[in-house]
Design a protein around this motif. Structure first.
Motif, PDB file in Angstrom:
ATOM      1  N   PRO A 151     -87.687  41.176 -36.990  1.00 18.68           N
ATOM      2  CA  PRO A 151     -87.408  42.028 -38.154  1.00 18.68           C
ATOM      3  C   PRO A 151     -87.900  41.477 -39.486  1.00 18.68           C
ATOM      4  CG  PRO A 151     -85.461  40.790 -37.577  1.00 18.68           C
ATOM      5  CD  PRO A 151     -86.503  40.441 -36.550  1.00 18.68           C
ATOM      6  N   SER A 152     -88.437  40.266 -39.510  1.00 15.29           N
ATOM      7  CA  SER A 152     -88.826  39.681 -40.797  1.00 15.29           C
ATOM      8  C   SER A 152     -89.891  40.497 -41.514  1.00 15.29           C
ATOM      9  CB  SER A 152     -89.327  38.243 -40.591  1.00 15.29           C
ATOM     10  OG  SER A 152     -90.359  38.206 -39.627  1.00 15.29           O
ATOM     11  N   PHE A 155     -82.893  39.642 -33.204  1.00 16.91           N
ATOM     12  CA  PHE A 155     -83.844  38.932 -34.062  1.00 16.91           C
ATOM     13  C   PHE A 155     -85.046  38.448 -33.252  1.00 16.91           C
ATOM     14  CE2 PHE A 155     -80.700  38.553 -37.496  1.00 16.91           C
ATOM     15  CZ  PHE A 155     -81.530  38.590 -38.608  1.00 16.91           C
ATOM     16  N   TYR A 191     -86.519  32.291 -42.451  1.00 14.29           N
ATOM     17  CA  TYR A 191     -87.082  33.348 -43.285  1.00 14.29           C
ATOM     18  C   TYR A 191     -88.354  32.869 -43.992  1.00 14.29           C
ATOM     19  CZ  TYR A 191     -82.795  36.032 -42.611  1.00 14.29           C
ATOM     20  OH  TYR A 191     -81.756  36.740 -42.063  1.00 14.29           O
ATOM     21  N   THR A 209     -78.968  40.825 -40.677  1.00 12.95           N
ATOM     22  CA  THR A 209     -78.371  39.669 -41.348  1.00 12.95           C
ATOM     23  C   THR A 209     -76.956  39.977 -41.807  1.00 12.95           C
ATOM     24  OG1 THR A 209     -80.558  38.955 -42.108  1.00 12.95           O
ATOM     25  CG2 THR A 209     -78.660  38.005 -43.219  1.00 12.95           C
ATOM     26  N   SER A 251     -87.967  44.606 -44.103  1.00  8.59           N
ATOM     27  CA  SER A 251     -86.871  44.088 -44.921  1.00  8.59           C
ATOM     28  C   SER A 251     -85.557  44.827 -44.667  1.00  8.59           C
ATOM     29  CB  SER A 251     -87.246  44.151 -46.399  1.00  8.59           C
ATOM     30  OG  SER A 251     -87.541  45.491 -46.779  1.00  8.59           O
ATOM     31  N   SER A 278     -91.169  32.810 -41.661  1.00  8.94           N
ATOM     32  CA  SER A 278     -91.547  34.171 -41.272  1.00  8.94           C
ATOM     33  C   SER A 278     -92.380  34.860 -42.341  1.00  8.94           C
ATOM     34  CB  SER A 278     -90.286  35.006 -40.990  1.00  8.94           C
ATOM     35  OG  SER A 278     -89.542  34.443 -39.930  1.00  8.94           O
ATOM     36  N   MET A 331     -81.584  37.836 -48.356  1.00  8.52           N
ATOM     37  CA  MET A 331     -81.095  37.720 -46.984  1.00  8.52           C
ATOM     38  C   MET A 331     -79.846  36.830 -46.929  1.00  8.52           C
ATOM     39  SD  MET A 331     -82.901  39.677 -45.111  1.00  8.52           S
ATOM     40  CE  MET A 331     -83.417  40.778 -46.424  1.00  8.52           C
ATOM     41  N   GLN A 340     -84.581  46.374 -41.859  1.00  9.95           N
ATOM     42  CA  GLN A 340     -84.070  45.957 -40.557  1.00  9.95           C
ATOM     43  C   GLN A 340     -83.501  44.542 -40.620  1.00  9.95           C
ATOM     44  OE1 GLN A 340     -86.766  45.191 -37.021  1.00  9.95           O
ATOM     45  NE2 GLN A 340     -85.967  47.194 -36.430  1.00  9.95           N
ATOM     46  N   ALA A 341     -84.212  43.652 -41.312  1.00  8.39           N
ATOM     47  CA  ALA A 341     -83.742  42.273 -41.449  1.00  8.39           C
ATOM     48  C   ALA A 341     -82.426  42.220 -42.216  1.00  8.39           C
ATOM     49  CB  ALA A 341     -84.798  41.427 -42.149  1.00  8.39           C
ATOM     50  N   GLN A 355     -87.827  31.196 -34.452  1.00  5.35           N
ATOM     51  CA  GLN A 355     -86.850  32.093 -33.838  1.00  5.35           C
ATOM     52  C   GLN A 355     -85.908  31.368 -32.888  1.00  5.35           C
ATOM     53  OE1 GLN A 355     -89.315  35.232 -32.163  1.00  5.35           O
ATOM     54  NE2 GLN A 355     -88.752  36.568 -33.861  1.00  5.35           N
TER      55      GLN A 355
END
Length: 426
Positions: free
Chosen positions: A286-287, A281, A226, A297, A290, A229, A239, A292-293, A356
């Protein structure tokens, strides 16, 4: 649950809550600080491995120390060590030396948790152990989430967050020191040789090992992803909170679902979920989003935290009740070996594919376990649903929690019980 039981359990559970807030904060803080100092993912992984190695040693060998000096004195000693280590992390920002500090910290954490868990066991009536185990898990993970929330308010480049973690370790001593409860020795249970455990329940052994491979990397290296990212500290803390929240919310529903189906099929679904979320991911990046991340997560936490307790339930289905405690401890060892190996393997994927690579690692580990589980379903019949032992929540902390597992107190099967033939075939 009787009020008298809750009153007796208040001291160890409150100590657990206070300590775990600092523990959750420090775990994420160290990875973020190393990332900010541009430490290589390989060294970050080695430091995470040192922690899990210390945790395993502390969990398995500290019981003798505790019995020699007493629970309260032992807890005070371990908390003092952890308090000092938290400050040393902030005073000497030298990741190369952090490996030794993390090893000692893992050892002390293992001993500290053994004290809390053995205290809880002695204070727990057999009839309520399932609910007490669930309460322990909720408090532990909820405190970890609170630790992430506290991190959002602190500057990781200063000494302050390390002081906060040290304060949590120090203050956690008070509930136990002020308690009047005396702690007795734990009972000895039937031993189960490790290779016999593999022969009796290979699915549970391998699934616990893969769970360690994945969960240790999620704790130790996910904040690295994260941060790389481009997320801010407060977003990274969110997260990690979502990750733990997913495990807290979904472990019990997924576990109850496994009571109704072949648990190996449920494990196949869980590892398929880890694989799919990992690929999501990688493909969706998705980073930058927010929402979607957070969703991904949360889903990741839900599936990875459920693997270990459902694997334990699979083992309990395939073993006699008298073997449950020994099997529980053996499976924790499998998990610990995986937890020590994961942070060393994942950086290989990070160097090859970038940050990733963590999720490619998750996908590969899950795919390997999927193939194994599918093969096991082909070569061994499932445990009949009527022989399933009810799911019980669990955390892979120390072998002492095996004593709290209500499945170990199941009545032995009578010789003329048809289910006995099922156990005998194993």
């Amino acid at each position: 649950m009787p009020r008298a039981t809750l009153t007796t359990l208040a001291s160890p559970l409150l100590s657990l809550l206070v300590y775990s807030i600092g523990h959750g904060l420090l775990t994420t803080l160290l990875t973020l600080r190393m990332t900010a100092e541009d430490v290589s993912p390989t060294l970050i992984g080695m430091i995470s491995t040192a922690y899990f190695a210390g945790l395993m040693m502390g969990s398995f060998i500290n019981s003798k120390v505790i019995m020699r000096v007493g629970h309260i004195r032992a807890y005070a000693a371990y908390a003092s060590i952890l308090c000092s280590l938290a400050l040393l992390f902030g005073i000497f920002v030298a990741p190369e030396s952090w490996m030794l500090l993390r090893l000692i910290g893992g050892f002390a954490t293992g001993g500290l948790l053994v004290v809390i868990e053995s205290w809880i066991i002695v204070s727990s009536p057999v009839a309520h152990r399932g609910r007490i185990m669930a309460l322990y898990m909720v408090l532990f993970y909820a405190a970890m989430i609170l630790g992430q929330m506290a991190l959002k308010q602190l500057d990781i480049m200063t000494l302050l967050p390390f002081v906060f973690a040290a304060l949590a370790c120090s203050l956690s001593v008070l509930p136990l020191v002020l308690s009047k409860v005396s702690v007795q020795h734990l009972e000895r249970h039937e031993k189960l040789p490790f290779f016999s455990l593999i022969r009796l329940t290979p699915t549970a052994v391998f699934s616990c090992f893969i769970s360690g491979l994945i969960l240790s990397v999620a704790y130790g290296l996910l904040p690295f992803f994260y941060a790389k990212s481009g997320m801010q500290i407060k977003d990274i803390a969110d997260m990690m909170a979502y990750l733990i929240l997913g495990g807290l919310c979904l472990q019990y529903p997924l576990g109850r679902l496994s009571d109704r189906f072949d648990r190996r099929l449920v494990l196949i679904c869980l590892f398929s979920g880890i694989l799919l979320v990992g690929l999501a991911f990688v493909l969706l990046h998705p980073s930058g989003n927010s929402t979607q991340a957070a969703i991904l997560t949360l889903m990741l936490g839900g599936v990875i935290f459920a693997v270990y307790p459902i694997s334990l339930s699979q083992a309990c289905d395939e073993l006699n009740p008298s073997q449950v405690v020994a099997a529980n401890q053996g499976l924790l060892l499998c998990y610990s070996i995986g937890a020590m190996s994961g942070p060393l393997l994942a950086p290989v994927f990070i160097h090859q594919f970038g940050p990733q690579g963590i999720f490619i690692y998750f996908a590969c580990a899950s795919a390997i376990c999927l193939l194994f589980l599918i093969w096991r379903r082909l070569v061994r019949e499932p445990v009949p649903l009527e022989d399933h032992v009810a799911f019980s929540t669990s955390t892979p902390n120390t072998p002492v929690m095996a004593e709290l597992d209500p499945r170990a107190d199941a009545s032995p099967l009578m010789p003329d019980d048809p289910a006995q033939d099922y156990y005998d075939k194993r």
